[in-house]
Every structure is written in C-alpha cells, then in structure tokens.
Design a protein around this motif. Structure first.
Motif, PDB file in Angstrom:
ATOM      1  N   MET A   1     -18.114  40.699 -36.772  1.00  0.00           N
ATOM      2  CA  MET A   1     -18.991  39.984 -35.900  1.00  0.00           C
ATOM      3  C   MET A   1     -18.705  38.497 -36.022  1.00  0.00           C
ATOM      4  N   ASP A   2     -19.306  37.646 -35.199  1.00  0.00           N
ATOM      5  CA  ASP A   2     -19.020  36.004 -35.192  1.00  0.00           C
ATOM      6  C   ASP A   2     -19.861  35.566 -36.252  1.00  0.00           C
ATOM      7  N   GLY A   3     -19.477  34.397 -36.703  1.00  0.00           N
ATOM      8  CA  GLY A   3     -20.075  33.809 -37.795  1.00  0.00           C
ATOM      9  C   GLY A   3     -20.887  32.492 -37.197  1.00  0.00           C
TER      10      GLY A   3
ATOM     11  N   SER B   1     -18.441  25.669 -29.816  1.00  0.00           N
ATOM     12  CA  SER B   1     -17.523  26.946 -29.636  1.00  0.00           C
ATOM     13  C   SER B   1     -16.086  26.181 -29.460  1.00  0.00           C
ATOM     14  N   LYS B   2     -15.191  27.271 -29.990  1.00  0.00           N
ATOM     15  CA  LYS B   2     -13.680  26.837 -30.134  1.00  0.00           C
ATOM     16  C   LYS B   2     -13.014  27.230 -28.862  1.00  0.00           C
ATOM     17  N   TYR B   3     -13.706  27.814 -28.107  1.00  0.00           N
ATOM     18  CA  TYR B   3     -12.801  28.171 -26.766  1.00  0.00           C
ATOM     19  C   TYR B   3     -13.354  27.577 -25.427  1.00  0.00           C
TER      20      TYR B   3
ATOM     21  N   ARG C   1      -4.270  28.202 -43.059  1.00  0.00           N
ATOM     22  CA  ARG C   1      -4.470  27.166 -42.096  1.00  0.00           C
ATOM     23  C   ARG C   1      -5.222  27.934 -41.171  1.00  0.00           C
ATOM     24  N   ASN C   2      -5.491  27.220 -39.978  1.00  0.00           N
ATOM     25  CA  ASN C   2      -6.201  27.950 -39.017  1.00  0.00           C
ATOM     26  C   ASN C   2      -5.459  28.608 -38.095  1.00  0.00           C
ATOM     27  N   PHE C   3      -5.464  30.138 -38.214  1.00  0.00           N
ATOM     28  CA  PHE C   3      -4.543  31.020 -37.391  1.00  0.00           C
ATOM     29  C   PHE C   3      -5.234  31.493 -36.072  1.00  0.00           C
ATOM     30  N   GLY C   4      -6.344  31.331 -36.109  1.00  0.00           N
ATOM     31  CA  GLY C   4      -7.208  31.952 -34.660  1.00  0.00           C
ATOM     32  C   GLY C   4      -8.064  33.080 -35.252  1.00  0.00           C
ATOM     33  N   GLN C   5      -8.823  33.275 -34.322  1.00  0.00           N
ATOM     34  CA  GLN C   5     -10.063  34.445 -34.542  1.00  0.00           C
ATOM     35  C   GLN C   5      -9.304  35.807 -34.934  1.00  0.00           C
ATOM     36  N   THR C   6      -8.301  36.130 -33.984  1.00  0.00           N
ATOM     37  CA  THR C   6      -7.959  37.353 -34.203  1.00  0.00           C
ATOM     38  C   THR C   6      -7.138  37.736 -35.379  1.00  0.00           C
TER      39      THR C   6
ATOM     40  N   ASP D   1      -9.186  28.300 -20.899  1.00  0.00           N
ATOM     41  CA  ASP D   1      -7.891  28.927 -21.250  1.00  0.00           C
ATOM     42  C   ASP D   1      -7.886  30.180 -21.802  1.00  0.00           C
ATOM     43  N   ARG D   2      -9.234  30.467 -22.568  1.00  0.00           N
ATOM     44  CA  ARG D   2      -8.923  31.860 -23.064  1.00  0.00           C
ATOM     45  C   ARG D   2      -8.768  32.930 -22.170  1.00  0.00           C
ATOM     46  N   THR D   3      -9.582  32.936 -20.993  1.00  0.00           N
ATOM     47  CA  THR D   3      -9.593  33.729 -19.946  1.00  0.00           C
ATOM     48  C   THR D   3      -8.148  33.732 -19.515  1.00  0.00           C
TER      49      THR D   3
ATOM     50  N   LEU E   1     -23.906  32.958 -35.784  1.00  0.00           N
ATOM     51  CA  LEU E   1     -25.281  33.299 -35.459  1.00  0.00           C
ATOM     52  C   LEU E   1     -25.626  33.650 -34.029  1.00  0.00           C
ATOM     53  N   GLN E   2     -24.590  33.709 -33.108  1.00  0.00           N
ATOM     54  CA  GLN E   2     -24.719  34.301 -31.850  1.00  0.00           C
ATOM     55  C   GLN E   2     -25.090  35.666 -31.903  1.00  0.00           C
ATOM     56  N   ASN E   3     -24.378  36.443 -32.782  1.00  0.00           N
ATOM     57  CA  ASN E   3     -24.611  37.848 -32.986  1.00  0.00           C
ATOM     58  C   ASN E   3     -25.782  38.191 -34.044  1.00  0.00           C
TER      59      ASN E   3
HETATM   60  N1  UDP Z   1     -13.138  31.455 -35.062  1.00  0.00           N
HETATM   61  C1  UDP Z   1     -12.118  31.392 -36.072  1.00  0.00           C
HETATM   62  N2  UDP Z   1     -10.781  30.851 -35.789  1.00  0.00           N
HETATM   63  C2  UDP Z   1     -10.759  30.091 -34.740  1.00  0.00           C
HETATM   64  C3  UDP Z   1     -11.881  30.036 -33.750  1.00  0.00           C
HETATM   65  C4  UDP Z   1     -13.061  30.650 -33.995  1.00  0.00           C
HETATM   66  O1  UDP Z   1     -12.261  32.240 -37.092  1.00  0.00           O
HETATM   67  O2  UDP Z   1      -9.639  29.652 -34.564  1.00  0.00           O
HETATM   68  C5  UDP Z   1     -14.364  32.075 -35.367  1.00  0.00           C
HETATM   69  C6  UDP Z   1     -15.621  31.043 -35.071  1.00  0.00           C
HETATM   70  O3  UDP Z   1     -15.860  30.481 -36.388  1.00  0.00           O
HETATM   71  C7  UDP Z   1     -16.611  32.142 -34.773  1.00  0.00           C
HETATM   72  C8  UDP Z   1     -16.069  33.336 -34.005  1.00  0.00           C
HETATM   73  O4  UDP Z   1     -14.546  33.185 -34.479  1.00  0.00           O
HETATM   74  O5  UDP Z   1     -17.307  32.640 -35.976  1.00  0.00           O
HETATM   75  C9  UDP Z   1     -16.274  32.974 -32.566  1.00  0.00           C
HETATM   76  O6  UDP Z   1     -15.923  31.893 -32.141  1.00  0.00           O
HETATM   77  P1  UDP Z   1     -16.649  30.746 -31.038  1.00  0.00           P
HETATM   78  O7  UDP Z   1     -18.063  30.993 -31.419  1.00  0.00           O
HETATM   79  O8  UDP Z   1     -16.254  29.693 -30.989  1.00  0.00           O
HETATM   80  O9  UDP Z   1     -16.432  31.722 -29.696  1.00  0.00           O
HETATM   81  P2  UDP Z   1     -17.522  31.930 -28.579  1.00  0.00           P
HETATM   82  O10 UDP Z   1     -18.646  32.640 -29.246  1.00  0.00           O
HETATM   83  O11 UDP Z   1     -17.780  30.624 -28.025  1.00  0.00           O
HETATM   84  O12 UDP Z   1     -16.575  32.758 -27.621  1.00  0.00           O
END
Ligand code: UDP
Ligand code: MG
Length: 320
Positions: free
Chosen positions: A94-96, A206-208, A71-76, A211-213, A98-100
């Motif tokens: 890295m991020d998925g 973006s997933k954030y 399931r969705n656990f979060g980025q970390t 509140d992330r701050t 394409l921002q990096n």
């Molecule tokens: N991501 C993830 N699980 C989450 C939220 C985000 O794996 O619950 C991934 C997302 O797909 C992306 C990376 O983490 O590859 C950064 O997320 P996002 O671009 O939303 O963050 P931002 O660049 O806005 O800080």
C-alpha cells in the motif's frame, strides 16, 4: 488450517509527516483483526526526516521492519525490496501517504478467502487532481484492460492483496507493479477487485505527474510483448519481416505493371524507393528476430529457466 500471516509492504519517499500517523493507523487496523502480521516500510532513499522517524518507530515497535535503500530507486523497486523481505502468506502493498486506508484490508482478505489469488483495490472515488491525474489514469486503465484482457478498473491502486506464491519470484521493472495482477492472471491466477476508500493527500507531495501515464503505456507494450512473444520473438519480428517482403513484392509488381502497360518509367514514381525500403525492412526484422531468439535462449538456458510453470504435483518430491 494454519492462520495466514500478513505482510504489509509500504514504500515511502519523503513522507516525513505521514510515517507516524501511518504506523498508528496500520497498527490500529491490524491489531483489531487479530491475525499475525508484519509491517515492512521501505524507505526509498528519502532526503527529509523520514529515515530518522522510521528509526525511532522501529526502536519502539519491533514488529515493524524497516529497509532503507541507498538512494531513491522509485516506487516499484522499493516495493520489490519489501516483497523480497516479506515472510507472510499474504502480501499487501500500500501507499505510505495515507491515501489508502488500512481499514480496507479485511475486505481484501475476505475476497482472497473466497478463493481468489489476487485482489486489487479500486479507488471508486479517487481523490486526486481530476484533470492531471484522474483523467489520464482512466484512459490508461481502459487501454490496459483492453490490451491485457484482464478487466480491472484501477491498476494503479497500490492497495492490493496477493497470495505469496503468486508474487514471490515476480521481477518488476519500471512502473510495473501495477501489472502484477495481469501477469498473475496470464499465469492462471484468479484475479478480482474490490472498492477501497481513497483520501486526498494531506502531507507531502505526489511524486508523479502526467509523464507517468506515458511510462505506463510503454510498460504495457513491454508486458504484452513479453507475454506473447518472449518465448518466440521470431514470430513477431519474422512475421513483420514477411509482411514487409510481401508489400515490397506487390509494389514491385505494380512498378513493372506501370512500366509495361502505362509506359511509366521506374523513376517517375516513388515505387522503386518504396520497394527498396520495404525489402530492407524485411531483412532487418528477420535478422532482429534471429538476434532476439538467441537472447531468449541465453536467458532461459543460462539461468535454467523453465518454459512452463507447475501448479502442483502428486507423488513427486517437495510437496506440501
Ligand atoms: N514512492 C516511493 N518512491 C518514489 C516515489 C514514490 O517509494 O520514488 C512512494 C510514496 O512515498 C508513496 C507511494 O510511493 O508512498 C505513492 O506515491 P505518490 O503518493 O507520490 O503517488 P500517487 O498517489 O500520487 O500516485
Ligand atoms: Mg499518493
């Protein structure tokens, strides 16, 4: 020296329109470098077509490792899953979205080759919402830099490079992937940063938000506490308890003084209340400190965790 192999680690959550171009860009960038590498994409419980697209990609390219989380656990945690699976000598998350830019990887590696253990990306020209994202992030970065004493400009940039020994075994919670350079520096690693390109997000969202701050700042408190007091929680709790005892003692003195020399009855001032409160607080903190000490011992002793980290040994067993 043997050529160092790379593990690129990418958590993705609902990035259906990004995974194909991402895979292409990474392959292009890494193939031109000619270094052995693996790409690990962790699908963090996506609910769109990401999983299907990854399945097709993995079928076509057997160098691509894909891990689907339940399931969705979060980025970390997703990043952690990738780190656990990585086999390379150098780990590059890295991020998925394409921002990096994977074309920045050689820059990171060049810094590692200079003798650093961790190289952190710095999005000098960050392409996110200026008010909602960039400003709070700037404030948070300043604060983290001040509190941690590890001076980077952009902890939140996912694109970083670590030597394997630094990051393997690190446990990450909450939003803590951004603090790995700090842990590493505290443990003696050499940490630096390089400017990296940052692109606006084109596909997906973006997933954030803001509140992330807040979460990041709370995590920072945890990290700082663990660093300073995890081995000796009593110093923090007990110290605080002693300070409140001292305050209550002084207030008690003041109370007596007012009574004797100014003829003010005990109930005319809020002092008795304050004395009681501070005394209670003192006892509570000291007891909490004792409980924390027990927890800490359980943690270290039940898992045989050493209270030190060995850098290297000579003429002992298991050396490389
Ligand atoms: N991501 C993830 N699980 C989450 C939220 C985000 O794996 O619950 C991934 C997302 O797909 C992306 C990376 O983490 O590859 C950064 O997320 P996002 O671009 O939303 O963050 P931002 O660049 O806005 O800080
Ligand atoms: Mg992003």
């Amino acid at each position: 020296m043997k050529e160092q192999s790379l593990s690129i680690i990418i958590p993705v959550y609902n990035e259906e329109d990004n995974v194909l171009p991402l895979h292409q860009k990474i392959t292009e960038a890494l193939d031109s470098m000619g270094q052995p590498y693996e790409v690990i994409i962790v699908d963090d419980g996506s609910t769109d077509n990401t999983a299907q697209r990854l399945k097709e990609l993995a079928k076509a390219d057997n160098r691509l490792k894909v891990i689907h989380l339940r399931r969705n656990f979060g980025q970390t945690p997703a990043m952690m899953a990738g780190i656990d699976a990585a086999t390379g000598d150098i780990l590059i998350p890295m991020d998925g979205d394409l921002q990096n830019d994977p074309q920045d990887i050689p820059k990171l590696l060049a810094k590692l080759a200079e003798g650093y253990d961790v190289v952190s990306g710095w999005r000098k020209d960050r392409q996110d919402h200026p008010l909602k994202r960039n400003l709070p992030s700037r404030v948070a970065n300043r604060l983290i830099s001040f509190i941690s004493g590890v001076h980077l400009h952009d902890y939140g940039c996912s694109l970083k490079a670590y030597r394997k020994a630094i990051i393997k075994g690190v446990k990450l919670y909450g939003e803590m992937h951004r603090f790995v350079p700090i842990y590493a520096a505290w443990q003696g690693a050499k940490v630096t940063e390089v400017g990296v390109t940052h692109y606006p997000r084109v596909h997906g969202v973006s997933k954030y938000g803001f509140d992330r701050t807040i979460k990041v700042i709370l995590d920072l408190i945890v990290v700082k506490f663990l660093d300073k007091f995890a081995h000796k929680p009593m110093y923090l709790f007990g110290g605080f308890g002693l300070v409140t005892f001292l305050i209550s003692f002084l207030l008690f003195g003041l109370m007596l003084y007012l009574k004797v020399f100014h003829n003010k009855s005990f109930i005319e001032t809020p002092l008795p209340m304050a004395v009681t409160l501070f005394t209670l607080m003192g006892f509570m903190s000291i007891f909490m400190g004792l409980i924390a000490e027990i927890l800490m011992r359980t943690y270290h002793e039940s898992q045989n965790k050493p209270t030190y980290i060995v850098d290297r040994t000579r003429n002992c067993k298991d050396e490389d």
